[in-house]
Design an enzyme around this catalytic site. Structure first.
Site, PDB file in Angstrom:
ATOM      1  N   THR A  94       0.250   0.745   6.935  1.00  0.00           N
ATOM      2  CA  THR A  94       0.223  -0.380   6.008  1.00  0.00           C
ATOM      3  C   THR A  94       0.408  -1.666   6.801  1.00  0.00           C
ATOM      4  O   THR A  94       1.003  -1.653   7.875  1.00  0.00           O
ATOM      5  CB  THR A  94       1.297  -0.249   4.909  1.00  0.00           C
ATOM      6  OG1 THR A  94       1.147  -1.357   4.001  1.00  0.00           O
ATOM      7  CG2 THR A  94       2.708  -0.263   5.459  1.00  0.00           C
TER       8      THR A  94
ATOM      9  N   ARG B 149     -14.340  -7.096   0.215  1.00  0.00           N
ATOM     10  CA  ARG B 149     -13.569  -6.874   1.438  1.00  0.00           C
ATOM     11  C   ARG B 149     -13.011  -5.439   1.463  1.00  0.00           C
ATOM     12  O   ARG B 149     -12.522  -4.930   0.471  1.00  0.00           O
ATOM     13  CB  ARG B 149     -12.429  -7.885   1.503  1.00  0.00           C
ATOM     14  CG  ARG B 149     -11.514  -7.737   2.711  1.00  0.00           C
ATOM     15  CD  ARG B 149     -10.281  -6.965   2.370  1.00  0.00           C
ATOM     16  NE  ARG B 149      -9.316  -6.913   3.459  1.00  0.00           N
ATOM     17  CZ  ARG B 149      -8.308  -6.072   3.493  1.00  0.00           C
ATOM     18  NH1 ARG B 149      -8.123  -5.219   2.512  1.00  0.00           N
ATOM     19  NH2 ARG B 149      -7.464  -6.074   4.505  1.00  0.00           N
TER      20      ARG B 149
ATOM     21  N   THR C  14       0.844  -1.186   0.000  1.00  0.00           N
ATOM     22  CA  THR C  14       0.000   0.000   0.000  1.00  0.00           C
ATOM     23  C   THR C  14       0.890   1.250   0.000  1.00  0.00           C
ATOM     24  O   THR C  14       2.006   1.195   0.483  1.00  0.00           O
ATOM     25  CB  THR C  14      -0.866  -0.068   1.269  1.00  0.00           C
ATOM     26  OG1 THR C  14      -1.804  -1.102   1.094  1.00  0.00           O
ATOM     27  CG2 THR C  14      -1.575   1.226   1.583  1.00  0.00           C
TER      28      THR C  14
HETATM   29  N1  ASP Z   1      -3.612  -2.156   4.841  1.00  0.00           N
HETATM   30  C1  ASP Z   1      -4.009  -2.619   3.536  1.00  0.00           C
HETATM   31  C2  ASP Z   1      -5.327  -3.356   3.614  1.00  0.00           C
HETATM   32  O1  ASP Z   1      -5.499  -4.119   4.555  1.00  0.00           O
HETATM   33  C3  ASP Z   1      -3.008  -3.511   2.890  1.00  0.00           C
HETATM   34  C4  ASP Z   1      -1.615  -2.990   2.838  1.00  0.00           C
HETATM   35  O2  ASP Z   1      -1.189  -2.233   3.701  1.00  0.00           O
HETATM   36  O3  ASP Z   1      -0.892  -3.355   1.890  1.00  0.00           O
HETATM   37  O4  ASP Z   1      -6.144  -3.222   2.735  1.00  0.00           O
END
Ligand code: ASP
Length: 216
Positions: free
Chosen positions: A183, A160, A132
């Site tokens: 993230t 989701r 992310t």
């Molecule tokens: N936090 C993000 C999610 O759960 C994923 C990520 O940080 O890559 O959608």
């Protein structure tokens, strides 16, 4: 950094700097955000983004946005309405006119096919990939801003939504304390409202100690 820093040097708002930095990363296709956002298990990219500024605590976010390349810009537009979070049809309406996403590439569809063959392992695969994007900025007027953009996680059920579009979980900014973009596995971040918790811990500590305590 260059796109954002130019704005800050010219005295522009931290919020614009955050949007500029995240837009570059969404357009690059190199991250799990915007163009590079991962596919949900039905083969559709549903993108999440959020944005907050620390002076008046204005915020904007989109969840599960389909068809648009720059969810962070859609989140910026939401901030100018009386709402904070838009999904589905509202998100698409607000994003009207922004750059469109192309159809998923052959490579990402192939990757998804392989993933579906390993359906039983999906829960463990889910934990493996996070990329992310996020940005925080402090501008010349002393205002903080934070933003986050994601395609979600590898191996996720259609519909989701993680922490990234949730103010207080994935993103938080408040001039008195700090600015945070998270993230990691969204389900854990959501349960602790981690961005806000980290901000609150910054009242008595540095960003490093606050992050460590929040993670602990
Ligand atoms: N936090 C993000 C999610 O759960 C994923 C990520 O940080 O890559 O959608």
């Amino acid at each position: 950094l260059a796109a954002a820093y130019t704005i800050l040097l010219n005295g522009g708002p931290g919020l614009d700097a955050v949007v500029a930095a995240i837009t570059v990363m969404e357009n690059s296709g190199m991250f799990n955000a915007g163009l590079g956002g991962v596919l949900q298990l039905d083969g559709v990219q549903r993108l999440d983004a959020s944005l907050m500024e620390g002076k008046e605590l204005k915020a904007g976010a989109v969840a599960g946005l389909e068809g648009f390349r720059n969810p962070i810009q859609a989140a910026r537009r939401v901030m100018d309405t009386s709402h904070v979070l838009m999904t589905n049809i509202g998100g698409r309406r607000i994003a009207q006119g922004l750059a469109r996403l192309p159809k998923p590439s052959k490579a990402s569809l192939e990757k998804l096919k392989k993933l579906l063959l390993r359906e039983k392992e999906i829960t463990s695969l889910y934990r493996k990939y996070f990329s992310t994007v996020g940005a925080v900025a402090l501008d010349k007027s002393g205002n903080l801003a934070a933003g986050t953009s994601t395609g979600g996680t590898y191996a996720m059920l259609p519909g989701r939504v993680g922490d990234s579009p949730i103010i207080g979980a994935g993103t938080y900014a408040e001039n008195a304390t700090g600015a945070v973009s998270c993230t990691g596995a969204g389900e854990y971040i959501l349960r602790r409202a981690l961005a806000k918790e980290t901000c609150m811990l910054m009242e008595g500590g540095t960003p490093a100690t606050a992050s460590r305590r929040a993670l602990k």
